[in-house]
Design a protein around this motif. Structure first.
Motif, PDB file in Angstrom:
ATOM      1  N   ALA A   1      93.135 -45.909 -28.079  1.00  0.00           N
ATOM      2  CA  ALA A   1      93.961 -46.296 -26.944  1.00  0.00           C
ATOM      3  C   ALA A   1      95.407 -45.922 -27.237  1.00  0.00           C
ATOM      4  O   ALA A   1      95.796 -45.762 -28.394  1.00  0.00           O
ATOM      5  CB  ALA A   1      93.854 -47.794 -26.698  1.00  0.00           C
ATOM      6  N   VAL A   2      96.189 -45.783 -26.189  1.00  0.00           N
ATOM      7  CA  VAL A   2      97.619 -45.529 -26.351  1.00  0.00           C
ATOM      8  C   VAL A   2      98.314 -46.882 -26.371  1.00  0.00           C
ATOM      9  O   VAL A   2      98.087 -47.726 -25.517  1.00  0.00           O
ATOM     10  CB  VAL A   2      98.149 -44.652 -25.197  1.00  0.00           C
ATOM     11  N   GLY A   3      99.140 -47.088 -27.380  1.00  0.00           N
ATOM     12  CA  GLY A   3      99.789 -48.380 -27.570  1.00  0.00           C
ATOM     13  C   GLY A   3     100.638 -48.808 -26.388  1.00  0.00           C
ATOM     14  O   GLY A   3     101.413 -48.021 -25.853  1.00  0.00           O
ATOM     15  N   GLY A   4     100.474 -50.057 -25.984  1.00  0.00           N
ATOM     16  CA  GLY A   4     101.295 -50.633 -24.935  1.00  0.00           C
ATOM     17  C   GLY A   4     100.953 -50.205 -23.527  1.00  0.00           C
ATOM     18  O   GLY A   4     101.656 -50.556 -22.592  1.00  0.00           O
ATOM     19  N   GLU A   5      99.873 -49.450 -23.347  1.00  0.00           N
ATOM     20  CA  GLU A   5      99.490 -48.992 -22.006  1.00  0.00           C
ATOM     21  C   GLU A   5      98.089 -49.478 -21.669  1.00  0.00           C
ATOM     22  O   GLU A   5      97.237 -49.570 -22.543  1.00  0.00           O
ATOM     23  CB  GLU A   5      99.528 -47.459 -21.923  1.00  0.00           C
ATOM     24  N   VAL A   6      97.888 -49.776 -20.391  1.00  0.00           N
ATOM     25  CA  VAL A   6      96.558 -50.154 -19.938  1.00  0.00           C
ATOM     26  C   VAL A   6      95.768 -48.869 -19.750  1.00  0.00           C
ATOM     27  O   VAL A   6      96.120 -48.031 -18.930  1.00  0.00           O
ATOM     28  CB  VAL A   6      96.621 -50.944 -18.611  1.00  0.00           C
ATOM     29  N   GLY A   7      94.707 -48.707 -20.552  1.00  0.00           N
ATOM     30  CA  GLY A   7      93.900 -47.494 -20.471  1.00  0.00           C
ATOM     31  C   GLY A   7      93.082 -47.452 -19.198  1.00  0.00           C
ATOM     32  O   GLY A   7      93.032 -48.420 -18.430  1.00  0.00           O
ATOM     33  N   ALA A   8      92.433 -46.334 -18.958  1.00  0.00           N
ATOM     34  CA  ALA A   8      91.591 -46.190 -17.775  1.00  0.00           C
ATOM     35  C   ALA A   8      90.370 -47.103 -17.926  1.00  0.00           C
ATOM     36  O   ALA A   8      89.660 -47.038 -18.927  1.00  0.00           O
ATOM     37  CB  ALA A   8      91.154 -44.746 -17.621  1.00  0.00           C
ATOM     38  N   THR A   9      90.154 -47.968 -16.946  1.00  0.00           N
ATOM     39  CA  THR A   9      89.007 -48.875 -17.012  1.00  0.00           C
ATOM     40  C   THR A   9      87.701 -48.100 -16.928  1.00  0.00           C
ATOM     41  O   THR A   9      86.674 -48.583 -17.381  1.00  0.00           O
ATOM     42  CB  THR A   9      89.064 -49.921 -15.884  1.00  0.00           C
ATOM     43  N   SER A  10      87.760 -46.873 -16.385  1.00  0.00           N
ATOM     44  CA  SER A  10      86.536 -46.068 -16.285  1.00  0.00           C
ATOM     45  C   SER A  10      86.009 -45.685 -17.668  1.00  0.00           C
ATOM     46  O   SER A  10      84.809 -45.511 -17.843  1.00  0.00           O
ATOM     47  CB  SER A  10      86.798 -44.814 -15.454  1.00  0.00           C
ATOM     48  N   SER A  11      86.901 -45.567 -18.658  1.00  0.00           N
ATOM     49  CA  SER A  11      86.430 -45.247 -20.010  1.00  0.00           C
ATOM     50  C   SER A  11      85.961 -46.500 -20.747  1.00  0.00           C
ATOM     51  O   SER A  11      85.158 -46.420 -21.672  1.00  0.00           O
ATOM     52  CB  SER A  11      87.531 -44.550 -20.801  1.00  0.00           C
ATOM     53  N   LEU A  12      86.477 -47.659 -20.352  1.00  0.00           N
ATOM     54  CA  LEU A  12      86.067 -48.920 -20.992  1.00  0.00           C
ATOM     55  C   LEU A  12      84.731 -49.427 -20.459  1.00  0.00           C
ATOM     56  O   LEU A  12      83.933 -49.978 -21.208  1.00  0.00           O
ATOM     57  CB  LEU A  12      87.115 -50.005 -20.732  1.00  0.00           C
ATOM     58  N   ALA A  13      84.505 -49.233 -19.167  1.00  0.00           N
ATOM     59  CA  ALA A  13      83.348 -49.834 -18.495  1.00  0.00           C
ATOM     60  C   ALA A  13      81.998 -49.553 -19.159  1.00  0.00           C
ATOM     61  O   ALA A  13      81.233 -50.489 -19.386  1.00  0.00           O
ATOM     62  CB  ALA A  13      83.331 -49.429 -17.029  1.00  0.00           C
ATOM     63  N   PRO A  14      81.653 -48.283 -19.498  1.00  0.00           N
ATOM     64  CA  PRO A  14      80.326 -48.066 -20.091  1.00  0.00           C
ATOM     65  C   PRO A  14      80.175 -48.700 -21.481  1.00  0.00           C
ATOM     66  O   PRO A  14      79.066 -48.972 -21.917  1.00  0.00           O
ATOM     67  CB  PRO A  14      80.211 -46.548 -20.190  1.00  0.00           C
ATOM     68  N   LYS A  15      81.304 -48.934 -22.179  1.00  0.00           N
ATOM     69  CA  LYS A  15      81.212 -49.507 -23.519  1.00  0.00           C
ATOM     70  C   LYS A  15      81.073 -51.030 -23.493  1.00  0.00           C
ATOM     71  O   LYS A  15      80.315 -51.605 -24.264  1.00  0.00           O
ATOM     72  CB  LYS A  15      82.447 -49.119 -24.335  1.00  0.00           C
ATOM     73  N   ILE A  16      81.852 -51.690 -22.619  1.00  0.00           N
ATOM     74  CA  ILE A  16      81.848 -53.158 -22.659  1.00  0.00           C
ATOM     75  C   ILE A  16      81.194 -53.808 -21.452  1.00  0.00           C
ATOM     76  O   ILE A  16      80.951 -55.009 -21.464  1.00  0.00           O
ATOM     77  CB  ILE A  16      83.275 -53.714 -22.825  1.00  0.00           C
ATOM     78  N   GLY A  17      80.884 -53.012 -20.433  1.00  0.00           N
ATOM     79  CA  GLY A  17      80.199 -53.557 -19.265  1.00  0.00           C
ATOM     80  C   GLY A  17      78.871 -54.210 -19.603  1.00  0.00           C
ATOM     81  O   GLY A  17      78.598 -55.339 -19.177  1.00  0.00           O
ATOM     82  N   PRO A  18      78.011 -53.535 -20.405  1.00  0.00           N
ATOM     83  CA  PRO A  18      76.711 -54.142 -20.745  1.00  0.00           C
ATOM     84  C   PRO A  18      76.824 -55.428 -21.564  1.00  0.00           C
ATOM     85  O   PRO A  18      75.889 -56.204 -21.623  1.00  0.00           O
ATOM     86  CB  PRO A  18      76.020 -53.052 -21.589  1.00  0.00           C
ATOM     87  N   LEU A  19      78.002 -55.659 -22.169  1.00  0.00           N
ATOM     88  CA  LEU A  19      78.190 -56.884 -22.956  1.00  0.00           C
ATOM     89  C   LEU A  19      78.700 -58.033 -22.089  1.00  0.00           C
ATOM     90  O   LEU A  19      78.988 -59.116 -22.594  1.00  0.00           O
ATOM     91  CB  LEU A  19      79.178 -56.626 -24.103  1.00  0.00           C
ATOM     92  N   GLY A  20      78.835 -57.778 -20.795  1.00  0.00           N
ATOM     93  CA  GLY A  20      79.199 -58.845 -19.860  1.00  0.00           C
ATOM     94  C   GLY A  20      80.684 -59.125 -19.798  1.00  0.00           C
ATOM     95  O   GLY A  20      81.079 -60.252 -19.511  1.00  0.00           O
ATOM     96  N   LEU A  21      81.517 -58.131 -20.062  1.00  0.00           N
ATOM     97  CA  LEU A  21      82.968 -58.334 -20.012  1.00  0.00           C
ATOM     98  C   LEU A  21      83.588 -57.511 -18.895  1.00  0.00           C
ATOM     99  O   LEU A  21      83.068 -56.464 -18.522  1.00  0.00           O
ATOM    100  CB  LEU A  21      83.597 -57.900 -21.342  1.00  0.00           C
ATOM    101  N   SER A  22      84.724 -57.979 -18.388  1.00  0.00           N
ATOM    102  CA  SER A  22      85.438 -57.243 -17.346  1.00  0.00           C
ATOM    103  C   SER A  22      86.343 -56.184 -17.986  1.00  0.00           C
ATOM    104  O   SER A  22      87.223 -56.531 -18.774  1.00  0.00           O
ATOM    105  CB  SER A  22      86.287 -58.222 -16.526  1.00  0.00           C
ATOM    106  N   PRO A  23      86.132 -54.897 -17.652  1.00  0.00           N
ATOM    107  CA  PRO A  23      86.954 -53.838 -18.249  1.00  0.00           C
ATOM    108  C   PRO A  23      88.451 -54.003 -17.968  1.00  0.00           C
ATOM    109  O   PRO A  23      89.271 -53.710 -18.813  1.00  0.00           O
ATOM    110  CB  PRO A  23      86.430 -52.560 -17.615  1.00  0.00           C
ATOM    111  N   LYS A  24      88.791 -54.499 -16.780  1.00  0.00           N
ATOM    112  CA  LYS A  24      90.209 -54.660 -16.430  1.00  0.00           C
ATOM    113  C   LYS A  24      90.872 -55.705 -17.317  1.00  0.00           C
ATOM    114  O   LYS A  24      91.962 -55.492 -17.843  1.00  0.00           O
ATOM    115  CB  LYS A  24      90.331 -55.056 -14.958  1.00  0.00           C
ATOM    116  N   LYS A  25      90.189 -56.825 -17.535  1.00  0.00           N
ATOM    117  CA  LYS A  25      90.745 -57.901 -18.365  1.00  0.00           C
ATOM    118  C   LYS A  25      90.899 -57.435 -19.816  1.00  0.00           C
ATOM    119  O   LYS A  25      91.918 -57.676 -20.464  1.00  0.00           O
ATOM    120  CB  LYS A  25      89.830 -59.127 -18.295  1.00  0.00           C
ATOM    121  N   VAL A  26      89.893 -56.720 -20.338  1.00  0.00           N
ATOM    122  CA  VAL A  26      89.949 -56.224 -21.713  1.00  0.00           C
ATOM    123  C   VAL A  26      91.057 -55.179 -21.845  1.00  0.00           C
ATOM    124  O   VAL A  26      91.771 -55.147 -22.858  1.00  0.00           O
ATOM    125  CB  VAL A  26      88.579 -55.648 -22.138  1.00  0.00           C
ATOM    126  N   GLY A  27      91.228 -54.327 -20.826  1.00  0.00           N
ATOM    127  CA  GLY A  27      92.306 -53.336 -20.831  1.00  0.00           C
ATOM    128  C   GLY A  27      93.672 -53.993 -20.936  1.00  0.00           C
ATOM    129  O   GLY A  27      94.550 -53.529 -21.673  1.00  0.00           O
TER     130      GLY A  27
END
Length: 165
Positions: free
Chosen positions: A17-43
């Motif tokens: 990730a780039v420090g201090g920036e909210v990354g694209a939720t589209s890249s987070l979703a496939p990794k943490i979506g199946p674990l039941g987490l919201s990509p936006k909140k984790v971002g």
């Protein structure tokens, strides 16, 4: 039907990730979506945890337990060196192909080597220092006004003394 969710299971997810920036939720979703987490909140959590690394690309470790994510930064040698150069944070969208032509001290190198020691392949701290000096060479900075490879040669010859631990 998927298996029952185990609240005691701990999952680790590593991502760049780039420090201090909210990354694209589209890249987070496939990794943490199946674990039941919201990509936006984790971002948002990642952006908050990496505030001191503004503008640098770093690896982030997400420890996920009971649908709660804890964010910790796993710094690489390159990002530690760039941070030691104390350069102003750059705007990634405008400034490209930056030259890190600064100068750092051998004490900074030893401090970075101590941080990287658990992840190093070297047997002794001097070997880890040489790894960090090699990274400093590829980043493009100097160490105590000399090219990093001259410092590596001096460590090999015994001219520069590196503490044991």
């Amino acid at each position: 039907m998927p298996p029952k969710f185990d609240p005691t299971a701990i999952n680790y997810v590593y991502l760049r990730a780039v420090g201090g920036e909210v990354g694209a939720t589209s890249s987070l979703a496939p990794k943490i979506g199946p674990l039941g987490l919201s990509p936006k909140k984790v971002g948002d959590d990642i952006a908050k945890a990496t505030q001191s690394w503004k503008g640098l690309k770093i690896t982030v470790e997400l420890k996920i337990q009971n649908r709660q994510a804890t964010v910790s930064v796993v710094p690489s040698a390159g990002s530690l060196i760039i941070r030691a150069l104390k350069e102003a944070p750059r705007d990634r969208k405008k400034v490209k192909n930056i030259q890190h032509s600064g100068n750092i001290t051998i004490d900074d190198i030893i401090e970075i080597a101590r941080t990287m020691r658990p992840r190093s392949g070297a047997r002794e701290l001097s070997g880890t220092c040489k790894e960090i000096l090699g990274t400093a060479q590829s980043v493009g900075c100097t160490v105590d006004g000399q090219p990093p490879h001259d410092i590596i040669d001096a460590i090999n010859d015994g001219d520069i003394e590196i503490p044991q631990e």
